[in-house]
Design a protein around this motif. Structure first.
Motif, PDB file in Angstrom:
ATOM      1  N   GLY A  46     130.315  79.061  -2.422  1.00 38.42           N
ATOM      2  CA  GLY A  46     129.671  80.137  -3.168  1.00 38.42           C
ATOM      3  C   GLY A  46     129.856  79.983  -4.668  1.00 38.42           C
ATOM      4  O   GLY A  46     128.926  80.226  -5.451  1.00 38.42           O
ATOM      5  N   ALA A  47     131.050  79.565  -5.085  1.00 41.72           N
ATOM      6  CA  ALA A  47     131.303  79.326  -6.506  1.00 41.72           C
ATOM      7  C   ALA A  47     130.505  78.132  -7.012  1.00 41.72           C
ATOM      8  O   ALA A  47     129.977  78.142  -8.132  1.00 41.72           O
ATOM      9  CB  ALA A  47     132.797  79.098  -6.738  1.00 41.72           C
ATOM     10  N   LEU A  48     130.396  77.071  -6.199  1.00 36.79           N
ATOM     11  CA  LEU A  48     129.587  75.910  -6.583  1.00 36.79           C
ATOM     12  C   LEU A  48     128.113  76.273  -6.707  1.00 36.79           C
ATOM     13  O   LEU A  48     127.412  75.773  -7.599  1.00 36.79           O
ATOM     14  CB  LEU A  48     129.764  74.791  -5.558  1.00 36.79           C
ATOM     15  N   LEU A  49     127.631  77.138  -5.824  1.00 33.00           N
ATOM     16  CA  LEU A  49     126.241  77.586  -5.900  1.00 33.00           C
ATOM     17  C   LEU A  49     125.984  78.345  -7.196  1.00 33.00           C
ATOM     18  O   LEU A  49     124.941  78.152  -7.845  1.00 33.00           O
ATOM     19  CB  LEU A  49     125.932  78.484  -4.702  1.00 33.00           C
ATOM     20  N   LEU A  50     126.929  79.187  -7.587  1.00 28.73           N
ATOM     21  CA  LEU A  50     126.793  79.924  -8.842  1.00 28.73           C
ATOM     22  C   LEU A  50     126.722  78.975 -10.030  1.00 28.73           C
ATOM     23  O   LEU A  50     125.903  79.160 -10.942  1.00 28.73           O
ATOM     24  CB  LEU A  50     127.978  80.879  -8.994  1.00 28.73           C
ATOM     25  N   LEU A  51     127.564  77.951 -10.032  1.00 29.71           N
ATOM     26  CA  LEU A  51     127.573  76.990 -11.122  1.00 29.71           C
ATOM     27  C   LEU A  51     126.315  76.131 -11.126  1.00 29.71           C
ATOM     28  O   LEU A  51     125.699  75.916 -12.181  1.00 29.71           O
ATOM     29  CB  LEU A  51     128.818  76.098 -11.000  1.00 29.71           C
ATOM     30  N   ILE A  67     132.657  65.496 -11.753  1.00 27.06           N
ATOM     31  CA  ILE A  67     133.275  64.260 -11.246  1.00 27.06           C
ATOM     32  C   ILE A  67     134.808  64.284 -11.369  1.00 27.06           C
ATOM     33  O   ILE A  67     135.508  63.962 -10.395  1.00 27.06           O
ATOM     34  CB  ILE A  67     132.668  63.031 -11.957  1.00 27.06           C
ATOM     35  N   PRO A  68     135.385  64.643 -12.541  1.00 23.44           N
ATOM     36  CA  PRO A  68     136.858  64.679 -12.609  1.00 23.44           C
ATOM     37  C   PRO A  68     137.487  65.645 -11.613  1.00 23.44           C
ATOM     38  O   PRO A  68     138.554  65.352 -11.045  1.00 23.44           O
ATOM     39  CB  PRO A  68     137.133  65.112 -14.057  1.00 23.44           C
ATOM     40  N   PHE A  69     136.811  66.772 -11.371  1.00 29.19           N
ATOM     41  CA  PHE A  69     137.365  67.752 -10.433  1.00 29.19           C
ATOM     42  C   PHE A  69     137.242  67.276  -8.988  1.00 29.19           C
ATOM     43  O   PHE A  69     138.091  67.594  -8.156  1.00 29.19           O
ATOM     44  CB  PHE A  69     136.665  69.090 -10.621  1.00 29.19           C
ATOM     45  N   LEU A  70     136.197  66.513  -8.695  1.00 29.14           N
ATOM     46  CA  LEU A  70     136.088  65.928  -7.368  1.00 29.14           C
ATOM     47  C   LEU A  70     137.174  64.878  -7.144  1.00 29.14           C
ATOM     48  O   LEU A  70     137.717  64.757  -6.035  1.00 29.14           O
ATOM     49  CB  LEU A  70     134.704  65.300  -7.184  1.00 29.14           C
ATOM     50  N   ILE A  71     137.503  64.141  -8.204  1.00 30.40           N
ATOM     51  CA  ILE A  71     138.611  63.178  -8.111  1.00 30.40           C
ATOM     52  C   ILE A  71     139.925  63.904  -7.858  1.00 30.40           C
ATOM     53  O   ILE A  71     140.755  63.462  -7.045  1.00 30.40           O
ATOM     54  CB  ILE A  71     138.673  62.323  -9.389  1.00 30.40           C
ATOM     55  N   ILE A  72     140.111  65.033  -8.550  1.00 30.73           N
ATOM     56  CA  ILE A  72     141.318  65.835  -8.320  1.00 30.73           C
ATOM     57  C   ILE A  72     141.348  66.348  -6.887  1.00 30.73           C
ATOM     58  O   ILE A  72     142.405  66.357  -6.223  1.00 30.73           O
ATOM     59  CB  ILE A  72     141.370  67.002  -9.325  1.00 30.73           C
ATOM     60  N   SER A  77     144.078  66.417  -1.950  1.00 31.31           N
ATOM     61  CA  SER A  77     144.012  66.572  -0.492  1.00 31.31           C
ATOM     62  C   SER A  77     144.518  65.331   0.231  1.00 31.31           C
ATOM     63  O   SER A  77     145.240  65.438   1.231  1.00 31.31           O
ATOM     64  CB  SER A  77     142.573  66.882  -0.071  1.00 31.31           C
ATOM     65  N   SER A  78     144.163  64.146  -0.265  1.00 31.61           N
ATOM     66  CA  SER A  78     144.562  62.920   0.432  1.00 31.61           C
ATOM     67  C   SER A  78     146.065  62.701   0.395  1.00 31.61           C
ATOM     68  O   SER A  78     146.650  62.197   1.359  1.00 31.61           O
ATOM     69  CB  SER A  78     143.840  61.716  -0.175  1.00 31.61           C
ATOM     70  N   HIS A 108     143.239  72.492   2.429  1.00 26.89           N
ATOM     71  CA  HIS A 108     143.498  73.792   1.796  1.00 26.89           C
ATOM     72  C   HIS A 108     143.838  73.626   0.319  1.00 26.89           C
ATOM     73  O   HIS A 108     143.282  74.322  -0.549  1.00 26.89           O
ATOM     74  CB  HIS A 108     144.642  74.494   2.543  1.00 26.89           C
ATOM     75  N   LEU A 109     144.720  72.694   0.009  1.00 28.74           N
ATOM     76  CA  LEU A 109     145.079  72.437  -1.391  1.00 28.74           C
ATOM     77  C   LEU A 109     143.888  71.909  -2.190  1.00 28.74           C
ATOM     78  O   LEU A 109     143.665  72.308  -3.330  1.00 28.74           O
ATOM     79  CB  LEU A 109     146.231  71.437  -1.461  1.00 28.74           C
ATOM     80  N   GLY A 110     143.126  71.004  -1.580  1.00 27.04           N
ATOM     81  CA  GLY A 110     141.987  70.422  -2.281  1.00 27.04           C
ATOM     82  C   GLY A 110     140.924  71.452  -2.615  1.00 27.04           C
ATOM     83  O   GLY A 110     140.422  71.495  -3.752  1.00 27.04           O
ATOM     84  N   PHE A 111     140.567  72.283  -1.652  1.00 27.40           N
ATOM     85  CA  PHE A 111     139.542  73.301  -1.905  1.00 27.40           C
ATOM     86  C   PHE A 111     140.042  74.385  -2.852  1.00 27.40           C
ATOM     87  O   PHE A 111     139.249  74.953  -3.613  1.00 27.40           O
ATOM     88  CB  PHE A 111     139.074  73.915  -0.583  1.00 27.40           C
ATOM     89  N   ARG A 112     141.323  74.660  -2.815  1.00 28.72           N
ATOM     90  CA  ARG A 112     141.852  75.643  -3.771  1.00 28.72           C
ATOM     91  C   ARG A 112     141.747  75.100  -5.197  1.00 28.72           C
ATOM     92  O   ARG A 112     141.343  75.832  -6.114  1.00 28.72           O
ATOM     93  CB  ARG A 112     143.310  75.972  -3.435  1.00 28.72           C
ATOM     94  N   ALA A 113     142.085  73.837  -5.390  1.00 37.01           N
ATOM     95  CA  ALA A 113     141.944  73.241  -6.721  1.00 37.01           C
ATOM     96  C   ALA A 113     140.483  73.179  -7.140  1.00 37.01           C
ATOM     97  O   ALA A 113     140.141  73.404  -8.312  1.00 37.01           O
ATOM     98  CB  ALA A 113     142.558  71.842  -6.730  1.00 37.01           C
ATOM     99  N   LEU A 114     139.585  72.906  -6.185  1.00 35.22           N
ATOM    100  CA  LEU A 114     138.161  72.788  -6.502  1.00 35.22           C
ATOM    101  C   LEU A 114     137.559  74.127  -6.896  1.00 35.22           C
ATOM    102  O   LEU A 114     136.739  74.192  -7.829  1.00 35.22           O
ATOM    103  CB  LEU A 114     137.414  72.202  -5.300  1.00 35.22           C
ATOM    104  N   ILE A 115     137.945  75.200  -6.230  1.00 33.37           N
ATOM    105  CA  ILE A 115     137.380  76.504  -6.593  1.00 33.37           C
ATOM    106  C   ILE A 115     137.911  76.971  -7.939  1.00 33.37           C
ATOM    107  O   ILE A 115     137.187  77.589  -8.735  1.00 33.37           O
ATOM    108  CB  ILE A 115     137.653  77.556  -5.482  1.00 33.37           C
ATOM    109  N   PHE A 116     139.174  76.654  -8.259  1.00 33.07           N
ATOM    110  CA  PHE A 116     139.700  76.959  -9.590  1.00 33.07           C
ATOM    111  C   PHE A 116     138.885  76.235 -10.659  1.00 33.07           C
ATOM    112  O   PHE A 116     138.496  76.820 -11.672  1.00 33.07           O
ATOM    113  CB  PHE A 116     141.164  76.546  -9.699  1.00 33.07           C
TER     114      PHE A 116
END
Length: 265
Positions: A46-51, A67-72, A77-78, A108-116
């Motif tokens: 939902g946040a990505l859709l807004l952006l 791209i940098p946030f996808l790398i994070i 997560s990995s 869980h950690l990866g998606f939390r960082a991504l939504i931030f």
């Protein structure tokens, strides 16, 4: 060659900056307490859709910024997935130990960082710094002395970048950039830092004198040429986040992506 940073103004740009700031902060705090991974994934989309749809910036620019946030996301997560702990082992090979618990914890950690990152990027791309400080002065009664100081500091950043590029081009013309070695490196540091520092001090002094001459004091009761208030866009923004939270929870219960409940560490 100047960079094209043009964008289309959408309803996100018209939201009161103070309301947007505090709503984003509350959203950050709320996400910290979301341990249901399906709910968190729905909030992220939902946040990505807004952006993606309403930022007003070209899709190519938004993609490059993501791209940098996808790398994070991948690295965060990995690392948890490959080296986490758990009882239900899926694969084990040397130091790599993938378990069911570590897999969901990593996501869980990866998606939390991504939504931030997504919410922060949305705020940065749709909020003008000048409007933010004007709104803080008018709605939160921030001392104008500090607000105008921050605005003056932000204004100095592109000027310093331009001066840095000017010095760099001048050094290239003189062949200094081609030199190598410790002495050349020390000379470059001194050649960059001293002019930039001296110019910044002179410019800061001129700005301070100009603000004093224009009677910028610590008084809070000032008049403003730009008056920022609240509008229907503010209600739409708050409603969107409210619906996102409720709809995300509903979908996580009715159509969960992963058959797992709360993720604990």
């Amino acid at each position: 060659m100047e960079m094209d940073l043009s964008f289309n103004e959408t309803w996100l740009h018209k939201i009161n900056p103070t309301l947007k700031l505090f709503t984003m902060i509350l959203m950050f705090i709320f996400v910290l307490f979301v341990h249901q991974i399906n709910w968190l994934i729905n909030l992220t989309f939902g946040a990505l859709l807004l952006l993606w749809v309403f930022s007003g910036h070209p899709k190519k620019r938004v993609s490059l910024l993501l791209i940098p946030f996808l790398i994070i996301f991948i690295s965060t997560s990995s690392s948890m997935i490959l080296f986490g702990k758990g009882d239900t082992t899926w694969m084990k090979w040397g130091l790599v130990h993938i378990t069911e618990e570590s897999f969901y914890r990593g996501l869980h950690l990866g998606f939390r960082a991504l939504i931030f990152a997504t919410l922060g990027l949305t705020f940065a791309l749709t909020t003008r710094p000048v409007n933010l400080f004007y709104s803080l002065m008018q709605q939160v009664k921030l001392n104008p002395k500090y607000a105008y100081s921050f605005m003056a500091g932000l204004r100095l950043i592109p000027i310093m970048i331009e001066e840095f590029l000017t010095i760099r081009n001048a050094m290239k013309v003189r062949g200094v950039e081609q030199e190598r070695g410790v002495r050349a490196f020390y000379f470059k540091i001194k050649s960059y830092s001293i002019p930039l520092l001296s110019q910044s001090i002179r410019r800061a002094h001129r700005i301070a004198v100009a603000m004093e001459a224009k009677r910028f004091t610590g008084e809070r009761d000032r008049t403003y040429y730009y008056k920022l208030g609240f509008s229907l866009n503010d209600g739409i923004f708050v409603a969107y986040l409210g619906v996102l939270i409720l709809l995300g929870y509903y979908l996580s219960v009715v159509w969960p992506l992963f058959p797992v409940g709360d993720v604990r560490y």
